[in-house]
Motif scaffolding. Structure first.
Motif, short mmCIF file in Angstrom:
data_model
loop_
_atom_site.label_atom_id
_atom_site.label_comp_id
_atom_site.label_asym_id
_atom_site.label_seq_id
_atom_site.Cartn_x
_atom_site.Cartn_y
_atom_site.Cartn_z
N ALA A 110 24.16 10.03 17.98
CA ALA A 110 24.73 10.61 19.19
C ALA A 110 25.52 9.57 19.98
O ALA A 110 26.60 9.86 20.51
CB ALA A 110 23.62 11.20 20.06
N ALA A 111 25.01 8.34 20.04
CA ALA A 111 25.69 7.27 20.77
C ALA A 111 27.04 6.94 20.14
O ALA A 111 28.02 6.69 20.84
CB ALA A 111 24.81 6.02 20.81
N VAL A 112 27.08 6.95 18.82
CA VAL A 112 28.34 6.69 18.12
C VAL A 112 29.38 7.74 18.48
O VAL A 112 30.53 7.42 18.81
CB VAL A 112 28.12 6.65 16.60
CG1 VAL A 112 29.47 6.65 15.85
CG2 VAL A 112 27.30 5.44 16.20
N TYR A 113 28.98 9.00 18.45
CA TYR A 113 29.94 10.07 18.72
C TYR A 113 30.25 10.23 20.20
O TYR A 113 31.28 10.79 20.57
CB TYR A 113 29.46 11.38 18.09
CG TYR A 113 29.95 11.48 16.67
CD1 TYR A 113 31.21 12.01 16.40
CD2 TYR A 113 29.21 10.99 15.62
CE1 TYR A 113 31.71 12.06 15.11
CE2 TYR A 113 29.68 11.04 14.33
CZ TYR A 113 30.94 11.57 14.08
OH TYR A 113 31.42 11.60 12.80
N HIS A 114 29.38 9.72 21.04
CA HIS A 114 29.71 9.69 22.47
C HIS A 114 30.82 8.67 22.73
O HIS A 114 31.70 8.90 23.56
CB HIS A 114 28.45 9.33 23.27
CG HIS A 114 28.71 9.12 24.73
ND1 HIS A 114 29.15 10.13 25.57
CD2 HIS A 114 28.61 8.00 25.50
CE1 HIS A 114 29.30 9.65 26.79
NE2 HIS A 114 28.98 8.37 26.78
N LYS A 115 30.78 7.57 22.00
CA LYS A 115 31.78 6.51 22.19
C LYS A 115 33.08 6.81 21.45
O LYS A 115 34.17 6.55 21.95
CB LYS A 115 31.20 5.17 21.69
CG LYS A 115 32.18 4.01 21.77
CD LYS A 115 31.58 2.74 21.19
CE LYS A 115 32.60 1.61 21.20
NZ LYS A 115 32.06 0.36 20.58
N LEU B 163 24.46 15.62 23.58
CA LEU B 163 24.50 15.31 22.14
C LEU B 163 23.10 14.99 21.61
O LEU B 163 22.69 15.46 20.55
CB LEU B 163 25.44 14.13 21.87
CG LEU B 163 26.93 14.42 21.81
CD1 LEU B 163 27.73 13.12 21.74
CD2 LEU B 163 27.26 15.29 20.59
N GLU B 164 22.40 14.15 22.35
CA GLU B 164 21.03 13.81 21.95
C GLU B 164 20.16 15.06 21.89
O GLU B 164 19.39 15.25 20.93
CB GLU B 164 20.43 12.82 22.96
CG GLU B 164 21.06 11.44 22.95
CD GLU B 164 20.52 10.55 24.05
OE1 GLU B 164 20.65 9.33 23.93
OE2 GLU B 164 19.96 11.10 25.04
N SER B 165 20.28 15.92 22.89
CA SER B 165 19.43 17.11 22.94
C SER B 165 19.72 18.05 21.77
O SER B 165 18.79 18.63 21.19
CB SER B 165 19.63 17.84 24.27
OG SER B 165 20.91 18.43 24.36
N LEU B 166 21.01 18.18 21.41
CA LEU B 166 21.35 19.05 20.28
C LEU B 166 20.76 18.53 18.98
O LEU B 166 20.16 19.29 18.21
CB LEU B 166 22.88 19.16 20.14
CG LEU B 166 23.57 20.32 20.85
CD1 LEU B 166 25.05 20.34 20.48
CD2 LEU B 166 22.93 21.66 20.48
#
Length: 440
Positions: free
Chosen positions: A293-298, A230-233
């Motif tokens: 990205a952290a929000v959508y990972h969680k 996610l971060e990389s995108l």
């Protein structure tokens, strides 16, 4: 009476919107109203104000010379404006039954050459009314807003109701963007939320850039990716992985991005470049994108979770995430600092609630044919008032004016869409000030 108001000085102080106001609220001596030809006119209904193209008032009901008429009313500064605007050849004006003007300077005929009744207002307005209008619409550069001397005198009930209407107006405006994104996303509310959150994670400086990044990525893909992907995108589509660094984390992100870009056939065409100008380090694009990205990972189903939120604490809990360890000591890939947790602050989350969560809730309910405003009230009312120069100035005029975020948002709408545009005659405060003046 303002017998001298027909002269050139007062004519150039006049605006058509004031004539609309005079006619709509009948703020003139209408007890002995006559046409310029001397025919009596009785106004049973002034009609409905039309702010779009066509006659200014629809479906008026008048008695002219004892004969009942139903039709439209057109308003101009001078009678000759009828010809200047080409109304004599426009079928939309065939049903005009009365021409109301400040100054009558030429006879008016319809397309079929029949005469059109004209009423002249310049000698029918109490001088106090015109003076109040002139003061309200003054171009005095020393005034912050036109009604600043009277703003504190308007009663609380009227002002509070007006601020509620302004807040709904602002929600409706934001809803238009959301509906546009929804149409492009084929009705996927989760995708629209992702795009709106991205926009507002970018704040004013990078809002459009972040929105363009989010819309360049197929949202369904984000649900299948782990945090690094996610971060990389997000960072890659933002153009933030194009440099050369020896940092292992950077190299890992770049490798992952190049793989995903090829696999998903991603394009950066249309992506707006990010900016750093006048940004505090906590708002640098790298950090805000990895926080998103952290929000959508969680939260894999964030939209449905946010729809259930009734107060700010529930939203805070959903966004309580940690970024990758690298970012706890970096603002960029090369700018390092002493380690500290990079959690989203309550102040930042309040902005997300105001600009994303509440508008999304409102738009979703509206889309389902439900009343949205009452449903979003508990959430917006749980947010503290914003602090900025506009709110500070309003509070200097009326200290109790903004107890919460609903009122501060409404005041921002008031300043931008009414005060700055000098739309006093469309504002409940301006109308109240004028209507307090005596009429004949």
């Amino acid at each position: 009476m303002c017998k001298g108001y027909g002269n050139i000085r007062y004519f150039y102080l006049m605006q058509e919107d004031y004539l609309h106001y005079l006619w709509q609220f009948q703020k003139f001596n209408n007890l002995e109203l006559k046409t310029v030809e001397g025919t009596t006119v009785q106004v049973n209904s002034p009609g409905s104000h039309n702010e779009l193209s066509g006659p200014d008032f629809f479906n008026a009901r008048l008695l002219i010379g004892g004969q009942e008429w139903a039709g439209n009313v057109e308003i101009h500064l001078r009678s000759s404006d009828w010809y200047m605007h080409g109304h004599e050849t426009d079928p939309a004006y065939d049903n005009v039954i009365l021409h109301v003007v400040w100054e009558h300077d030429v006879e008016i005929f319809r397309k079929d050459n029949s005469p059109l009744a004209v009423v002249e207002l310049k000698d029918l307005i109490p001088s106090e009314n015109f003076d109040a209008y002139r003061n309200l619409r003054s171009d005095n550069s020393l005034k912050w807003i036109n009604c600043q001397e009277d703003f504190s005198l308007v009663d609380d009930f009227l002002l509070n109701n007006w601020l509620e209407r302004l807040y709904v107006e602002k929600l409706e405006k934001r809803s238009a963007l959301i509906q546009e994104l929804l149409s492009k996303a084929a009705g996927d509310w989760e995708a629209v939320l992702f795009q709106m959150l991205a926009k507002n994670f970018g704040l004013n400086v990078n809002g459009e850039a972040f929105l363009s990044i989010a819309t360049s990525i197929p949202f369904k893909v984000t649900r299948k990716l782990h945090l690094l992907q996610l971060e990389s995108l997000l960072l890659g589509q933002a153009g933030l992985l194009s440099g050369s660094h020896e940092e292992p984390y950077f190299l890992l992100l770049k490798e992952e991005y190049l793989f995903l870009k090829h696999k998903l056939k991603l394009s950066s065409d249309g992506v707006v470049p990010v900016k750093y100008f006048r940004l505090r380090p906590d708002n640098f694009p790298e950090l805000r994108l990895v926080q998103l990205a952290a929000v959508y990972h969680k939260q894999r189903s964030l939209f449905s979770s946010l729809q259930k939120c009734k107060n700010s604490q529930q939203v805070y809990d959903l966004f309580n995430t940690d970024v990758s360890e690298f970012w706890n000591s970096h603002f960029t890939f090369t700018r390092k600092h002493s380690p500290r947790k990079k959690k989203l602050t309550y102040q930042f989350l309040d902005l997300l609630i105001i600009n994303t969560v509440v508008p999304i809730q409102f738009s979703y309910l509206k889309n389902k044919g439900k009343e949205g405003f009452e449903k979003v009230l508990p959430l917006i009312e749980s947010i503290a008032p914003e602090k900025n120069e506009v709110i500070r100035r309003f509070r200097s005029l009326r200290p109790s004016v903004a107890p919460g975020a609903l009122q501060t948002q409404a005041l921002l709408q008031l300043k931008k869409e009414y005060c700055d545009k000098k739309a006093c005659l469309k504002c409940a405060v301006g109308l109240k000030i004028l209507q307090q003046q005596p009429q004949i």
